[in-house]
Design an enzyme around this catalytic site. Structure first.
Site, PDB file in Angstrom:
ATOM      1  N   CYS A 155      14.264 -40.108  19.747  1.00  0.00           N
ATOM      2  CA  CYS A 155      15.667 -40.543  19.696  1.00  0.00           C
ATOM      3  C   CYS A 155      16.297 -40.144  18.359  1.00  0.00           C
ATOM      4  O   CYS A 155      15.947 -40.688  17.313  1.00  0.00           O
ATOM      5  CB  CYS A 155      15.695 -42.056  19.916  1.00  0.00           C
ATOM      6  SG  CYS A 155      17.180 -42.894  19.364  1.00  0.00           S
ATOM      7  N   CYS A 215      18.109 -42.836  16.361  1.00  0.00           N
ATOM      8  CA  CYS A 215      17.123 -43.771  15.783  1.00  0.00           C
ATOM      9  C   CYS A 215      16.621 -43.234  14.451  1.00  0.00           C
ATOM     10  O   CYS A 215      16.481 -43.972  13.473  1.00  0.00           O
ATOM     11  CB  CYS A 215      15.931 -43.960  16.717  1.00  0.00           C
ATOM     12  SG  CYS A 215      16.338 -44.683  18.312  1.00  0.00           S
TER      13      CYS A 215
END
Ligand code: ZN
Length: 146
Positions: free
Chosen positions: A66, A69
């Site tokens: 991600c 993230c």
């Protein structure tokens, strides 16, 4: 007396009044209770912190694939440095512990959840810079007093 779960071994530590929690070590494994960065938790560790910590807990649900993230990770560290030991910062890898993410209804990442006294008190999806994370947490838990 604040009750703080050791992120390394899971032991419950009671911090005596007047003793600074930020430099305290675990009575069992001697690791520092706060390391100036979020604690990496698995599903069992997360459950233990949610149910046994007496300080607010903020968890970043993330995954290695991600991009947002990864962008937020250093911001989350900075926020931890600003707010620990008032708030416990932790991360949960949703790839390593998908059942824990499912149990909390995580549908997108990054999602941050705040727990206090065993209950969810706030959640926020999407990456935020450190200053915004700190402000969000102040509004969510610290304004309520300890
Ligand atoms: Zn320990």
């Amino acid at each position: 007396m604040p009750q703080i779960v050791c992120p390394a071994c899971g032991a419950i530590n009671r911090i005596p009044p007047g003793k600074p929690a930020e430099t305290a070590r675990c009575g069992k494994c001697r690791e520092p209770l706060f390391q100036g960065r979020p604690a990496d938790l698995d599903g069992a560790g997360l459950a233990r912190h949610i149910t046994r910590d007496s300080i607010p807990l903020v968890v970043d649900f993330w995954a290695d694939w991600c991009g947002p993230c990864k962008m937020m990770a250093p911001e989350f560290v900075k926020a931890a440095q600003a707010l620990e030991p008032l708030v416990r910062f932790a991360k949960l890898d949703t790839e390593a512990a998908p059942e824990a993410a499912a149990a909390h209804g995580i549908r997108s990442i990054p999602t941050m959840m705040v727990f206090r006294n065993g209950r969810e008190v706030a959640r926020q999806s999407g990456a935020m810079p450190a200053g915004q994370i700190v402000q969000w947490l102040r509004d969510a838990v610290l304004a309520l007093g300890s």
